[in-house]
Design a protein around this motif. Structure first.
Motif, PDB file in Angstrom:
ATOM      1  N   ARG A   7      38.144  38.140  28.422  1.00 16.34           N
ATOM      2  CA  ARG A   7      38.039  39.075  29.678  1.00 16.34           C
ATOM      3  C   ARG A   7      36.704  38.926  30.402  1.00 16.34           C
ATOM      4  O   ARG A   7      36.810  38.938  31.585  1.00 16.34           O
ATOM      5  N   ALA A   8      35.970  38.345  29.937  1.00 11.44           N
ATOM      6  CA  ALA A   8      34.637  37.888  30.653  1.00 11.44           C
ATOM      7  C   ALA A   8      34.827  36.907  31.611  1.00 11.44           C
ATOM      8  O   ALA A   8      34.496  36.828  32.721  1.00 11.44           O
ATOM      9  N   HIS A  30      46.450  41.121  39.785  1.00  7.56           N
ATOM     10  CA  HIS A  30      46.572  42.194  40.607  1.00  7.56           C
ATOM     11  C   HIS A  30      47.733  42.192  41.462  1.00  7.56           C
ATOM     12  O   HIS A  30      48.206  43.388  41.967  1.00  7.56           O
ATOM     13  N   GLN A  59      37.825  35.790  32.540  1.00  9.48           N
ATOM     14  CA  GLN A  59      38.602  36.556  33.670  1.00  9.48           C
ATOM     15  C   GLN A  59      37.728  37.411  34.882  1.00  9.48           C
ATOM     16  O   GLN A  59      38.510  37.309  35.682  1.00  9.48           O
ATOM     17  N   LYS A  60      36.747  37.890  34.425  1.00  6.47           N
ATOM     18  CA  LYS A  60      36.066  38.773  35.300  1.00  6.47           C
ATOM     19  C   LYS A  60      34.963  37.815  36.054  1.00  6.47           C
ATOM     20  O   LYS A  60      34.251  38.279  36.771  1.00  6.47           O
ATOM     21  N   LYS A  68      39.572  33.127  36.767  1.00  2.00           N
ATOM     22  CA  LYS A  68      39.314  33.895  37.956  1.00  2.00           C
ATOM     23  C   LYS A  68      40.750  34.000  38.552  1.00  2.00           C
ATOM     24  O   LYS A  68      41.151  34.923  39.326  1.00  2.00           O
ATOM     25  N   GLU A 127      42.813  36.656  36.997  1.00  2.00           N
ATOM     26  CA  GLU A 127      42.592  37.875  37.438  1.00  2.00           C
ATOM     27  C   GLU A 127      43.269  38.215  38.828  1.00  2.00           C
ATOM     28  O   GLU A 127      43.951  39.401  38.939  1.00  2.00           O
ATOM     29  N   ASN A 159      40.808  48.798  31.735  1.00  2.00           N
ATOM     30  CA  ASN A 159      39.102  48.678  31.977  1.00  2.00           C
ATOM     31  C   ASN A 159      38.526  48.979  30.711  1.00  2.00           C
ATOM     32  O   ASN A 159      37.431  48.604  30.776  1.00  2.00           O
TER      33      ASN A 159
END
Length: 166
Positions: A59-60, A149, A62-63, A142, A145, A164
């Protein structure tokens, strides 16, 4: 005393998952001792490294993280007896998985830093930051990610809240 800050074309984002009892206290010691280290690190503290789920690392990335540090108590010093041993085993397997999917393992580091090792915290963070800086940005996750969306799969408040919380 002025510290000369060198400007770089790329400033990596490093996420450090640390245990509260040892590494976080070591990082705090470095700060209160006015030791200097790159400001690229965002610290996320956990009660124990044994509580760090590998999904948090994905997740990190990806963010937008370009590098990840997982750091906890030295073997035998865990406040929860064996949490750091669980983390070490989990991390060893997870590294193989990341290698399999093509993540450069130089972007990931596992270390032991005690509450009394502010200097070691500075060394670990500085070395990781310089290593990741030399490799450049990591765009692969990224892009995932951005694709999420567009998927529209997370369209309810419950799913959004759960997403989240990761």
């Amino acid at each position: 005393m002025h510290i000369h800050k060198e400007k770089h074309a790329f400033e990596p984002k490093i996420v450090a998952f640390v245990c509260t009892w040892c590494t976080y206290a070591g990082a705090d010691l470095a700060g209160t001792s006015r030791m200097h280290y790159p400001a690229n690190v965002r610290v996320v503290k956990f009660p124990c490294t044994g509580r760090i789920d590998p999904v948090f690392i994905l997740r990190a990335f990806q963010k937008g993280a370009d590098g990840i540090l997982v750091s906890g108590c030295h073997p035998g010093d865990c406040h929860y007896m064996a949490g750091n041993f669980h983390a070490r085993r989990r991390f060893a397997v997870f590294r193989q998985l990341l290698d399999f999917i093509g993540v450069d393992l130089q972007r990931l580091q596992f270390s032991w830093v005690s509450a009394a090792e502010g200097g070691k915290w500075v060394e670990v963070v500085t070395e990781l930051t310089e290593r990741v800086r030399a490799q450049g940005p990591m765009p692969e996750f990224k892009e995932l990610e951005a694709e999420e969306h567009w998927s529209g799969a997370i369209d309810t408040p419950e799913l959004n809240a759960a997403y989240n919380d990761i």
